[in-house]
Design an enzyme around this catalytic site. Structure first.
Site, PDB file in Angstrom:
ATOM      1  N   THR A 181       0.839  -1.206   0.000  1.00 61.87           N
ATOM      2  CA  THR A 181       0.000   0.000   0.000  1.00 61.87           C
ATOM      3  C   THR A 181       0.870   1.251   0.000  1.00 61.87           C
ATOM      4  OG1 THR A 181      -1.943  -0.973   1.023  1.00 61.87           O
ATOM      5  CG2 THR A 181      -1.700   1.369   1.321  1.00 61.87           C
ATOM      6  N   ARG A 209     -13.581  -8.053  -1.901  1.00 64.54           N
ATOM      7  CA  ARG A 209     -13.174  -7.353  -0.664  1.00 64.54           C
ATOM      8  C   ARG A 209     -12.538  -5.987  -0.969  1.00 64.54           C
ATOM      9  NH1 ARG A 209      -8.310  -5.044   1.601  1.00 64.54           N
ATOM     10  NH2 ARG A 209      -8.558  -5.047   3.852  1.00 64.54           N
ATOM     11  N   GLY A 211     -10.766  -2.603   1.138  1.00 62.92           N
ATOM     12  CA  GLY A 211     -10.266  -2.148   2.434  1.00 62.92           C
ATOM     13  C   GLY A 211     -10.569  -0.683   2.687  1.00 62.92           C
ATOM     14  N   ASP A 212      -9.788  -0.082   3.561  1.00 56.56           N
ATOM     15  CA  ASP A 212      -9.998   1.315   3.952  1.00 56.56           C
ATOM     16  C   ASP A 212      -9.491   2.315   2.921  1.00 56.56           C
ATOM     17  OD1 ASP A 212      -7.389   0.270   4.614  1.00 56.56           O
ATOM     18  OD2 ASP A 212      -6.990   2.156   5.647  1.00 56.56           O
ATOM     19  N   THR A 232      -2.264   3.249   6.277  1.00 56.04           N
ATOM     20  CA  THR A 232      -1.891   1.907   5.835  1.00 56.04           C
ATOM     21  C   THR A 232      -1.979   0.964   7.023  1.00 56.04           C
ATOM     22  OG1 THR A 232      -0.143   0.481   5.006  1.00 56.04           O
ATOM     23  CG2 THR A 232       0.571   2.485   6.131  1.00 56.04           C
ATOM     24  N   GLY A 233      -2.534  -0.216   6.778  1.00 57.08           N
ATOM     25  CA  GLY A 233      -2.658  -1.162   7.874  1.00 57.08           C
ATOM     26  C   GLY A 233      -3.837  -2.084   7.662  1.00 57.08           C
ATOM     27  N   GLY A 235      -7.036  -2.948   7.037  1.00 58.81           N
ATOM     28  CA  GLY A 235      -8.124  -2.126   6.510  1.00 58.81           C
ATOM     29  C   GLY A 235      -9.441  -2.269   7.244  1.00 58.81           C
TER      30      GLY A 235
HETATM   31  N1  ASP Z   1      -5.031  -0.871   4.230  1.00 56.12           N
HETATM   32  C1  ASP Z   1      -4.876  -1.747   3.111  1.00 56.12           C
HETATM   33  C2  ASP Z   1      -6.093  -2.604   2.953  1.00 56.12           C
HETATM   34  O1  ASP Z   1      -6.622  -3.061   3.947  1.00 56.12           O
HETATM   35  C3  ASP Z   1      -3.696  -2.645   3.210  1.00 56.12           C
HETATM   36  C4  ASP Z   1      -2.392  -2.021   3.630  1.00 56.12           C
HETATM   37  O2  ASP Z   1      -2.346  -0.870   4.030  1.00 56.12           O
HETATM   38  O3  ASP Z   1      -1.358  -2.710   3.533  1.00 56.12           O
HETATM   39  O4  ASP Z   1      -6.479  -2.883   1.838  1.00 56.12           O
END
Ligand code: ASP
Length: 314
Positions: A181, A209, A211-212, A232-233, A235
């Protein structure tokens, strides 16, 4: 004089020093520096924060090392489905796309949504149709292929497990430690801020799916009165925490500083919710913050006060 600032991230999570060869570490740092320089050059030439975050994000999307654009992870079906968002803190206009395929730079498509549509958020085939209509560059499947992403996917594709690019779901089963990300926030010469985030999401994800990252207020948010944030993290947790907007709300309604607001969300709220990850932020004075609760976050910052740094670990 208005201070200009460019901040970027390339994902956060369990980054183990021993897994990163000196060559790979140097390649990551160079990739971060290239994106910082690209975004900062736009600011220096008097360009807008929106154009600066877009420029930096495109450079990171084109780099195979990061889980966005070209380096996106494989879904359950062996495809790349990408999410991206961009927001302008001056106008509160935003553009986002989810589940798009074969788009070379999803952040470009999100910018087209922001500038040239009546909508904020497009998904799937419709978003791809809009990409074709707007002449956004497409690439064949081969463009998105990399052996190491393929190997990551091969290790989990016959299971129901899915991997966040930065952390494994089951440490015994997967030795996956790659991160992903990308995101950028900037403050330009007029004191306008903007944020952009782009991702391939999770390895082996299914059921469409999302994410955030492309959700305004969750993974991406910008408001001149408060801050611009890119997350980032994990999601799912960042969505439930409405993480990016929460930082903004703490500044707007509780008068917290950018640093205090970022710390509260990442080091307190998200930790309590078991949401591993981090975020980058900037405000309209060019003040910046880079905060994470994971072992590391690929990150960089360049500002007219002379700051010019890239880093991975704490
Ligand atoms: N936040 C991203 C998601 O959940 C993934 C990531 O930040 O590595 O899609």
């Amino acid at each position: 004089m208005q201070r200009i600032t460019m901040v970027i991230h390339g994902g956060a999570g369990t980054i183990n020093r021993e897994d990163l060869t000196p060559e790979l570490e140097a390649a990551y740092l160079q990739g971060l520096q290239d994106a910082l320089d690209g975004g900062y050059a736009v600011l220096q030439e008097g360009g807008s924060a929106v154009n600066a975050v877009k420029a930096a994000a495109v450079i990171l999307e084109d780099n195979l090392l990061f889980n966005a654009g070209r380096g996106s992870v494989f879904t359950k079906k062996g495809l790349q489905e990408m999410d991206a968002a961009i927001m302008d803190g001056e106008t509160l206009e935003a553009g986002a796309v989810a589940g798009v395929r074969n788009v070379r730079n999803p952040v470009e498509l999100a910018t087209e949504v922001l500038r040239n549509s009546d909508h904020v958020f497009l998904s799937g085939k419709g978003a791809n149709d809009f990409a074709i209509k707007q002449g956004v560059k497409l690439e064949p499947d081969e463009y998105f292929f990399s052996q190491f992403r393929y190997d990551q996917w091969k290790a989990v594709r016959d299971s129901d497990n899915y991997n966040l690019d930065h952390t494994v779901q089951d440490l015994n089963e997967f030795k996956e430690k790659k991160f992903g990300t990308i995101g950028a926030v900037a403050c330009d010469q007029s004191g306008n801020v903007a944020a952009a985030t782009s991702t391939g999401g999770m390895t082996n994800k299914k059921y469409g799916r999302i994410g955030d990252t492309p959700l305004i207020g969750c993974g991406t948010y910008a408001n001149n009165n408060t801050c611009a944030i890119s997350c980032t993290g994990h999601g799912e947790v960042f969505i439930r925490a409405v993480a990016a907007y929460d930082v903004s709300a703490l500044i707007e309604y509780k008068d917290l500083s950018l640093a205090d607001a970022c710390n509260e969300v990442v080091l307190n709220k998200l930790v309590k919710m078991q949401g591993e990850g981090g975020l980058i932020g900037v405000d309209s004075k060019g003040t910046f913050a880079l905060v994470f609760n994971s072992a590391g976050m690929y990150r960089g910052v360049k500002s007219s006060d002379g700051t010019n740094e890239t880093a991975i670990y704490k």
